[in-house]
Motif scaffolding. Structure first.
Motif, PDB file in Angstrom:
ATOM      1  N   LEU A  71     -15.199  75.635  68.000  1.00  0.00           N
ATOM      2  CA  LEU A  71     -13.751  75.439  67.908  1.00  0.00           C
ATOM      3  C   LEU A  71     -13.201  76.098  66.636  1.00  0.00           C
ATOM      4  O   LEU A  71     -12.139  76.729  66.665  1.00  0.00           O
ATOM      5  CB  LEU A  71     -13.415  73.943  67.913  1.00  0.00           C
TER       6      LEU A  71
ATOM      7  N   PHE B 283     -10.635  69.769  77.697  1.00  0.00           N
ATOM      8  CA  PHE B 283     -11.401  68.598  78.147  1.00  0.00           C
ATOM      9  C   PHE B 283     -12.885  68.743  77.779  1.00  0.00           C
ATOM     10  O   PHE B 283     -13.497  67.806  77.255  1.00  0.00           O
ATOM     11  CB  PHE B 283     -11.235  68.386  79.652  1.00  0.00           C
TER      12      PHE B 283
ATOM     13  N   PHE C 212     -14.285  70.663  75.429  1.00  0.00           N
ATOM     14  CA  PHE C 212     -14.439  70.561  73.970  1.00  0.00           C
ATOM     15  C   PHE C 212     -14.239  69.126  73.500  1.00  0.00           C
ATOM     16  O   PHE C 212     -14.994  68.622  72.667  1.00  0.00           O
ATOM     17  CB  PHE C 212     -13.467  71.510  73.250  1.00  0.00           C
ATOM     18  N   GLY C 213     -13.216  68.449  74.011  1.00  0.00           N
ATOM     19  CA  GLY C 213     -12.977  67.060  73.627  1.00  0.00           C
ATOM     20  C   GLY C 213     -14.179  66.183  73.935  1.00  0.00           C
ATOM     21  O   GLY C 213     -14.558  65.316  73.144  1.00  0.00           O
ATOM     22  N   SER C 214     -14.803  66.424  75.091  1.00  0.00           N
ATOM     23  CA  SER C 214     -15.967  65.631  75.490  1.00  0.00           C
ATOM     24  C   SER C 214     -17.144  65.862  74.558  1.00  0.00           C
ATOM     25  O   SER C 214     -17.800  64.917  74.108  1.00  0.00           O
ATOM     26  CB  SER C 214     -16.377  65.994  76.927  1.00  0.00           C
TER      27      SER C 214
ATOM     28  N   LEU D 264     -17.084  67.208  71.508  1.00  0.00           N
ATOM     29  CA  LEU D 264     -16.761  66.787  70.139  1.00  0.00           C
ATOM     30  C   LEU D 264     -16.974  65.286  69.984  1.00  0.00           C
ATOM     31  O   LEU D 264     -17.495  64.825  68.966  1.00  0.00           O
ATOM     32  CB  LEU D 264     -15.319  67.173  69.796  1.00  0.00           C
ATOM     33  N   GLU D 265     -16.584  64.507  71.003  1.00  0.00           N
ATOM     34  CA  GLU D 265     -16.788  63.062  70.928  1.00  0.00           C
ATOM     35  C   GLU D 265     -18.281  62.737  70.923  1.00  0.00           C
ATOM     36  O   GLU D 265     -18.759  61.944  70.098  1.00  0.00           O
ATOM     37  CB  GLU D 265     -16.096  62.360  72.099  1.00  0.00           C
TER      38      GLU D 265
ATOM     39  N   ALA E 111     -19.747  63.710  67.609  1.00  0.00           N
ATOM     40  CA  ALA E 111     -19.309  62.789  66.547  1.00  0.00           C
ATOM     41  C   ALA E 111     -20.166  61.522  66.577  1.00  0.00           C
ATOM     42  O   ALA E 111     -20.589  61.010  65.530  1.00  0.00           O
ATOM     43  CB  ALA E 111     -17.830  62.446  66.710  1.00  0.00           C
ATOM     44  N   ARG E 112     -20.450  61.035  67.779  1.00  0.00           N
ATOM     45  CA  ARG E 112     -21.299  59.837  67.895  1.00  0.00           C
ATOM     46  C   ARG E 112     -22.732  60.136  67.454  1.00  0.00           C
ATOM     47  O   ARG E 112     -23.377  59.331  66.780  1.00  0.00           O
ATOM     48  CB  ARG E 112     -21.307  59.321  69.347  1.00  0.00           C
TER      49      ARG E 112
END
Lengths: 185, 185
Positions: free
Chosen positions: B83, B127, B129-131, B133-134, B137-138
């Motif tokens: 990103l 969507f 990238f958001g998935s 990235l989450e 992050a976890r």
């Protein structure tokens, strides 16, 4: 908390350290750690604070996503901070459960077998976070470029193709509608 | 490049500095800057490298998203790095154009007025990238916790509710299908 937000607006997430915050607050680092045992807890507090602008039950999943977009973009690196808070479990609210409750009411019982409302809620949230993370990554690049060459931010925004927040918001609203169409079949 | 990837796997994005990379490569920082004028350029090179696993025209937008998920999760902080590369314009490929070409072929001309294929492509990418990235992050929280208390990563993953990559991949595939249903109406 407002000092932490000031530092974030000015320097961004990478430069928000407990040490810098303690210095800005003119307190001993130990006093700060008494309130926030670590940076994750601090970020959780900041995320809680910006999310107060998002009502838990605004009436529809689309409205929830609009409120969330506005909250995440209200602070520099707001999406990154909130995602970190979600991932580390320092956020008291459960965003996915909140969106899921809105979706359940909208989609009705006939869709409950095909799509779990919670799955749909996670899908919507990942899209909204992905959108704001991309927007804020572009804004961050523009700010860094602007700072290094001393040019005005506005010019750099245009040069680097950073969309305005109004355009980005419109794209998110349309995207949420598209996803809801897909979910409602 | 492989040394940069080694540092990323071991320390994560925050600790990949030009200085640390030069030390690991046993070269003078100046020699490194000759290849990569700054960290953004370096991240662009790393992103290009992991994206070689994504064919430009795999045959469908859904397949493209699956390849992209695998590429982004092949490296620690892979989504963040890619990103950043997209945002700073250091990536030679245009992912949105590639997905848009797949979508145009799939959706056909009758949908071209209602939805631009490029808008649909951006929606899908945000969507995915958001998935990731989450997810990452976890994973990052779990690694940091594991490092600080010296416990095994696997235990921490379960304790913190980090989904397995197989589950996360399945959620992304289903999410892409839902979005495509919405786009195809």
């Amino acid at each position: 908390m407002s000092t932490a937000v000031d530092i974030l607006q000015q320097y961004g997430l990478a430069d928000l350290t407990m040490r810098r915050l303690a210095r800005a607050l003119d307190v001993a680092p130990g006093a700060l750690y008494w309130h926030f045992p670590n940076k994750q807890a601090l970020l959780g507090g900041i995320a809680e604070s910006i999310l107060t602008a998002v009502p838990a039950h605004p009436g529809s999943a689309a409205d929830y996503c609009s409120f969330l977009f506005d909250a995440l973009t209200s602070l520099r690196d707001g999406a990154d901070i909130t995602l970190a808070a979600v991932a580390s479990g320092t956020l008291d609210r459960d965003l996915a459960e909140e969106v899921s409750a809105e979706l359940s009411a909208e989609l009705g019982a006939e869709h409950s077998e095909e799509h779990s409302a919670l799955d749909g809620a996670k899908l919507l949230l990942r899209f909204v976070f992905g959108s704001v993370l991309e927007l804020q990554a572009r804004q961050s690049v523009a700010v860094n470029l602007g700072a290094s060459v001393g040019e005005q931010k506005q010019d750099k925004d245009q040069e680097q193709g950073v969309p305005s927040e109004a355009c980005a918001r419109q794209e998110v609203v349309l995207g949420v509608e598209t996803i809801l169409r897909g979910l409602s079949r």
